[in-house]
Design an enzyme around this catalytic site. Structure first.
Site, mmCIF file in Angstrom:
data_model
loop_
_atom_site.group_PDB
_atom_site.id
_atom_site.type_symbol
_atom_site.label_atom_id
_atom_site.label_comp_id
_atom_site.label_asym_id
_atom_site.label_seq_id
_atom_site.Cartn_x
_atom_site.Cartn_y
_atom_site.Cartn_z
ATOM 1 N N GLY A 15 37.209 33.949 42.714
ATOM 2 C CA GLY A 15 36.879 32.900 41.742
ATOM 3 C C GLY A 15 35.908 31.899 42.345
ATOM 4 N NE ARG A 76 39.060 37.359 40.162
ATOM 5 C CZ ARG A 76 39.391 36.258 40.838
ATOM 6 N NH1 ARG A 76 39.614 36.292 42.120
ATOM 7 N NH2 ARG A 76 39.500 35.100 40.207
ATOM 8 C CG ASP A 107 44.973 34.431 50.055
ATOM 9 O OD1 ASP A 107 44.496 34.765 48.948
ATOM 10 O OD2 ASP A 107 46.116 33.979 50.195
ATOM 11 C CB THR A 129 40.327 29.139 46.492
ATOM 12 O OG1 THR A 129 41.248 29.091 45.387
ATOM 13 C CG2 THR A 129 41.090 28.770 47.753
ATOM 14 C CG ASP A 131 43.856 28.777 43.072
ATOM 15 O OD1 ASP A 131 43.523 28.111 42.083
ATOM 16 O OD2 ASP A 131 43.773 30.022 43.126
ATOM 17 C CG ASP A 133 45.847 29.935 46.977
ATOM 18 O OD1 ASP A 133 44.728 29.707 47.476
ATOM 19 O OD2 ASP A 133 46.049 30.880 46.196
ATOM 20 N NE ARG A 175 44.755 33.892 42.434
ATOM 21 C CZ ARG A 175 43.891 34.894 42.442
ATOM 22 N NH1 ARG A 175 44.319 36.122 42.418
ATOM 23 N NH2 ARG A 175 42.609 34.664 42.469
HETATM 24 P P1 ADP Z 1 40.269 35.337 46.271
HETATM 25 O O1 ADP Z 1 39.323 35.671 47.369
HETATM 26 O O2 ADP Z 1 39.876 34.115 45.520
HETATM 27 O O3 ADP Z 1 41.713 35.318 46.737
HETATM 28 P P2 ADP Z 1 40.705 37.976 45.084
HETATM 29 O O4 ADP Z 1 42.112 38.081 45.540
HETATM 30 O O5 ADP Z 1 40.373 38.456 43.718
HETATM 31 O O6 ADP Z 1 40.147 36.479 45.159
HETATM 32 O O7 ADP Z 1 39.806 38.774 46.135
HETATM 33 C C1 ADP Z 1 38.399 38.799 45.989
HETATM 34 C C2 ADP Z 1 37.890 40.159 46.382
HETATM 35 O O8 ADP Z 1 38.210 40.408 47.765
HETATM 36 C C3 ADP Z 1 38.500 41.335 45.643
HETATM 37 O O9 ADP Z 1 37.908 41.548 44.386
HETATM 38 C C4 ADP Z 1 38.213 42.473 46.582
HETATM 39 O O10 ADP Z 1 36.862 42.901 46.475
HETATM 40 C C5 ADP Z 1 38.400 41.800 47.947
HETATM 41 N N1 ADP Z 1 39.753 42.080 48.411
HETATM 42 C C6 ADP Z 1 40.914 41.553 47.978
HETATM 43 N N2 ADP Z 1 41.976 42.096 48.591
HETATM 44 C C7 ADP Z 1 41.490 43.006 49.433
HETATM 45 C C8 ADP Z 1 42.080 43.917 50.371
HETATM 46 N N3 ADP Z 1 43.401 44.008 50.532
HETATM 47 N N4 ADP Z 1 41.240 44.697 51.088
HETATM 48 C C9 ADP Z 1 39.914 44.627 50.944
HETATM 49 N N5 ADP Z 1 39.297 43.795 50.076
HETATM 50 C C10 ADP Z 1 40.062 42.989 49.329
HETATM 51 O O1 F6P Z 2 41.609 31.355 42.267
HETATM 52 C C1 F6P Z 2 40.984 30.510 41.333
HETATM 53 C C2 F6P Z 2 41.485 30.817 39.956
HETATM 54 O O2 F6P Z 2 40.808 29.988 39.025
HETATM 55 C C3 F6P Z 2 42.996 30.715 39.762
HETATM 56 O O3 F6P Z 2 43.414 29.367 39.628
HETATM 57 C C4 F6P Z 2 43.200 31.571 38.548
HETATM 58 O O4 F6P Z 2 44.505 32.086 38.513
HETATM 59 C C5 F6P Z 2 42.195 32.666 38.744
HETATM 60 O O5 F6P Z 2 41.192 32.170 39.623
HETATM 61 C C6 F6P Z 2 41.542 33.158 37.487
HETATM 62 O O6 F6P Z 2 40.700 34.214 37.817
HETATM 63 P P1 F6P Z 2 39.670 34.905 36.830
HETATM 64 O O7 F6P Z 2 38.359 34.188 36.997
HETATM 65 O O8 F6P Z 2 39.568 36.303 37.332
HETATM 66 O O9 F6P Z 2 40.205 34.787 35.440
#
Ligand code: ADP
Ligand code: F6P
Length: 324
Positions: A15, A76, A107, A129, A131, A133, A175
């Site tokens: 995000g 993502r 993360d 982020t 969040d 978190d 989230r």
């Molecule tokens: P954020 O980075 O905000 O926590 P996501 O959890 O959606 O958001 O992760 C962002 C991107 O990081 C994912 O769309 C994916 O491409 C990559 N990613 C997430 N988890 C993994 C994982 N376990 N291994 C490799 N890449 C990952």
């Molecule tokens: O991690 C940032 C965030 O805005 C969260 O607060 C929310 O749950 C999520 O991303 C929403 O993600 P998306 O843009 O995929 O709807």
């Protein structure tokens, strides 16, 4: 500096968050100051796999420090969760002469960085982020702007809620984490603050609270509900039926992710971005930049991902006491 690291890449992932542009600017300018070339990778790991890679010069990051969103775009990417995707990502980096990458995201994005590091590409994560978190850091880029945006919006809902003598449930993002809800709940003087980390499903307690407050002459009743609990609209229907008081739900949604970053977000993004560029240029890998114990520092990604974070018990107790 930069004996071995000649070119680095920078990407934003997950995000978007206000301040990501300030972080990109800092990475680019500090790396160039260190004598290292920078490439921008568009749309997160998806853009890496699609080879959407551009050269970035100092001038390319002019006039962005004040802007929300991310000039690189974000995404993502499910393919990057696979071994094949990660291997392909590392091969593409090598093909483009990219020795290391700064990954700005949450993360989930750190896990992608961890995988790239295992495939021989140096990686540094930056906490981007709204969040808040990420366990290893007391600060994440975007949180300050998001809570100020939400706080202003909640003030506005409160005006109309008081005029109509209504109850308002306002749902904020986060989230599975309740930091935005806690901060706004306290800052907006909410009557109830519902956090996923502490929610006990005692809806009857909330209903009693609303009825008692109304008897005491309170004209509004603001409930800040965290996204991790959700269901604000059905909650509003049940509360209205039980109390006889008009109840409305407002889901603030994506407005919390947009807008010009606050001074705090610009400052933290700038220092953290420069720090990431410095340690990447020094040859460090599999690290994340953090603000911890009152200073900027870095942690091993594996250790950072194993850390746990929770809402402070004291802050939660205070939020309860003040909303009485
Ligand atoms: P954020 O980075 O905000 O926590 P996501 O959890 O959606 O958001 O992760 C962002 C991107 O990081 C994912 O769309 C994916 O491409 C990559 N990613 C997430 N988890 C993994 C994982 N376990 N291994 C490799 N890449 C990952
Ligand atoms: O991690 C940032 C965030 O805005 C969260 O607060 C929310 O749950 C999520 O991303 C929403 O993600 P998306 O843009 O995929 O709807």
């Amino acid at each position: 500096m930069a004996d071995e690291i000649k070119t680095i890449g920078v990407l934003t992932s997950g995000g978007d968050a206000p301040g990501m542009n300030a972080a990109i600017r800092a990475v680019v300018r500090k790396a160039i100051a260190n004598g290292v070339k920078v490439k921008g990778i568009k749309k997160g790991y998806q853009g890496l796999l699609n080879e959407e890679i551009v050269d970035l010069e100092k001038k390319d990051v002019s006039d962005i420090i004040q802007r929300g969103g991310t000039i690189l775009g974000t995404a993502r990417c499910s393919e990057f969760r696979t071994e094949e995707g990660q291997q392909l990502g590392a091969e593409i980096c090598k093909k483009h002469g990219i020795d290391g990458i700064v990954v700005i995201g949450g993360d989930g994005s750190y896990r992608g960085a961890q995988a790239l590091s295992k495939h021989g590409i140096n990686t540094i994560g930056l906490p981007g982020t709204i969040d808040l978190d990420i366990a290893c850091t007391d600060y994440t880029i975007g949180f300050d702007t998001a809570i100020n945006t939400a706080m202003d919006a909640i003030d506005k809902v409160r005006d109309t809620s008081s005029s109509h003598e209504r109850c308002s449930i306002i749902e904020v993002m986060g989230r599975n984490a309740g930091y935005i809800a806690l901060w706004c709940g306290v800052a907006n003087g909410a009557e109830d603050i519902l956090l996923p980390e502490r929610y006990d499903y005692d809806e009857q307690g909330i209903i009693n609270n609303i009825i008692n407050n109304r008897k005491r002459g309170k004209k509004h009743h603001i409930i800040i509900n965290a996204e991790g609990i959700g269901h604000s609209t059905s909650m509003a229907r049940r509360i209205e039926a039980a109390t006889g008081i008009e109840t409305r739900a407002t889901i603030l949604g994506y407005m919390q992710r947009g807008g010009n970053p606050t001074c705090k977000d610009r400052f933290f993004a700038s220092i953290m971005g420069a720090y990431a560029a410095d340690i990447l240029c020094e040859g460090k890998t599999n690290r994340v930049v953090a603000f911890s114990g009152g200073d900027f520092t870095d942690f091993d990604i594996d250790e950072a991902l194993a850390m746990k974070k929770d809402i402070s018990e004291y802050q939660y107790d205070v939020s309860k006491a003040l909303s009485m």
